[in-house]
Design a protein around this motif. Structure first.
Motif, PDB file in Angstrom:
ATOM      1  N   UNK A   5       0.873  -1.105   0.005  1.00  0.00           N
ATOM      2  CA  UNK A   5      -0.053   0.012  -0.017  1.00  0.00           C
ATOM      3  C   UNK A   5       0.697   1.388  -0.012  1.00  0.00           C
ATOM      4  N   UNK A   6       0.739   2.094  -0.969  1.00  0.00           N
ATOM      5  CA  UNK A   6       1.506   3.309  -0.988  1.00  0.00           C
ATOM      6  C   UNK A   6       0.961   4.253  -0.091  1.00  0.00           C
ATOM      7  N   UNK A   7       1.543   4.931   0.730  1.00  0.00           N
ATOM      8  CA  UNK A   7       1.179   5.852   1.813  1.00  0.00           C
ATOM      9  C   UNK A   7       1.150   7.262   1.266  1.00  0.00           C
ATOM     10  N   UNK A   8       1.738   7.634   0.146  1.00  0.00           N
ATOM     11  CA  UNK A   8       1.831   8.943  -0.377  1.00  0.00           C
ATOM     12  C   UNK A   8       1.964   8.972  -1.734  1.00  0.00           C
ATOM     13  N   UNK A  61       4.990   7.580  -9.586  1.00  0.00           N
ATOM     14  CA  UNK A  61       5.770   6.661 -10.396  1.00  0.00           C
ATOM     15  C   UNK A  61       4.835   5.619 -11.120  1.00  0.00           C
ATOM     16  N   UNK A  62       4.074   4.962 -10.250  1.00  0.00           N
ATOM     17  CA  UNK A  62       3.089   3.889 -10.804  1.00  0.00           C
ATOM     18  C   UNK A  62       2.141   4.615 -11.617  1.00  0.00           C
ATOM     19  N   UNK A  63       1.520   5.738 -11.034  1.00  0.00           N
ATOM     20  CA  UNK A  63       0.463   6.460 -11.767  1.00  0.00           C
ATOM     21  C   UNK A  63       0.882   6.915 -13.005  1.00  0.00           C
ATOM     22  N   UNK A  64       2.244   7.392 -13.204  1.00  0.00           N
ATOM     23  CA  UNK A  64       2.690   7.679 -14.535  1.00  0.00           C
ATOM     24  C   UNK A  64       3.033   6.502 -15.544  1.00  0.00           C
ATOM     25  N   UNK A 117       3.583   0.791 -17.859  1.00  0.00           N
ATOM     26  CA  UNK A 117       3.805   0.099 -16.476  1.00  0.00           C
ATOM     27  C   UNK A 117       4.346  -1.376 -16.558  1.00  0.00           C
ATOM     28  N   UNK A 118       4.569  -2.012 -17.758  1.00  0.00           N
ATOM     29  CA  UNK A 118       5.117  -2.954 -17.652  1.00  0.00           C
ATOM     30  C   UNK A 118       6.581  -3.158 -17.161  1.00  0.00           C
TER      31      UNK A 118
END
Length: 285
Positions: free
Chosen positions: A73-76, A82-85, A236-237
């Motif tokens: 779980x990303x907390x910030x 980076x994942x969203x990008x 994302x890959x």
């Protein structure tokens, strides 16, 4: 109601082939089934798909799954950005690749439709060209374009676009061939030119089908974009491959979950668009 046995025997004598296939046909069927089962058995043996190996692999797979829980779980936002990008980049690659493929495939599809192109040699040549393009897998095209253009989203966009040119051109030409002649005859009877017959008689019939094809392939290309990222074509890959290589299974599972959620959302949105533009009644047919 039970049919008497004498009537069944009389019907069997009159039309024996209706009750049992001829001996050569039965022998041919048995030979084909034996060949089919033999091929499966040879593949299982040659690939060493033994029960012991399968059970051992399932045990290892269970341990891998155990590493994925609980998911990370990303907390910030700084950690999640980076994942969203990467997710946004995958969407952009799929969208641009699908759009470019459709732009080039649409005019080419007219060459492969017999209702439009009356020249047999040109039509068959165009269809074989579509088959040639579709013969190249998207992943192979991505590796070729990475060699030419370097790492990043551009090779992924070009790989999807080139692959979709062959697919779209084939599907669009088939849609053009399945149109009704009545609207075309109406435009022709009113003095319309050949171009106007295509514009007002054919295009309104195929546009809903083309839209459905585009939306479905866009969904498929979003999934393909995740694979292209693994070989360096952006998206994302690449992040997923990096997490797996570093044995960060909890983060890998979180990324996989986000990919699944993204595909579900795209599927829901595309269904909504189809129902709005095509009509729910047409989708139900």
């Amino acid at each position: 109601m039970q049919i008497p046995a004498d009537r069944i025997d009389a019907a069997r004598a009159r039309v024996p082939l209706a009750f049992q296939a001829p001996l050569p046909v039965r022998v041919r069927r048995a030979a084909l089934w034996a060949l089919f089962l033999g091929l499966i058995a040879w593949c299982l043996y040659d690939f060493n798909m033994t029960p012991a190996r399968v059970l051992e692999g399932l045990g290892r797979l269970g341990r891998v799954f155990s590493f994925m829980f609980p998911p990370h779980v990303w907390t910030s936002w700084a950690e999640f950005s980076e994942i969203a990008q990467g997710l946004g980049e995958t969407l952009a690659i799929a969208f641009l690749g699908t759009l470019l493929g459709a732009i080039f495939a649409y005019p080419l599809s007219f060459l492969g439709a017999k209702t439009i192109n009356r020249l047999g040699w040109l039509r068959h040549g165009a269809r074989r060209g579509f088959d040639l393009i579709r013969a190249f897998e998207t992943l192979i095209l991505a590796l070729i374009f990475i060699r030419a253009f370097g790492l990043g989203p551009l090779p992924g966009i070009l790989a999807i676009a080139v692959s979709e040119i062959g697919t779209f051109a084939k599907l669009f030409s088939e849609a053009l061939e399945n149109t009704s002649n009545k609207p075309i005859e109406g435009v022709k009877a009113s003095g319309g030119s050949r171009l106007q017959q295509i514009r007002f008689g054919i295009a309104p019939q195929v546009n809903p089908v083309i839209l459905s094809i585009l939306l479905y392939n866009f969904e498929s290309n979003v999934r393909s974009g995740t694979i292209l990222g693994i070989v360096g074509a952006g998206g994302i890959g690449f992040l997923l491959s990096d997490r797996i290589a570093a044995y960060k299974w909890d983060e890998a599972w979180s990324i996989i979950f986000l990919i699944i959620a993204m595909v579900y959302v795209i599927d829901w949105l595309s269904g909504l668009i189809r129902s709005r533009l095509i009509g729910a009644s047409e989708l139900a047919k």
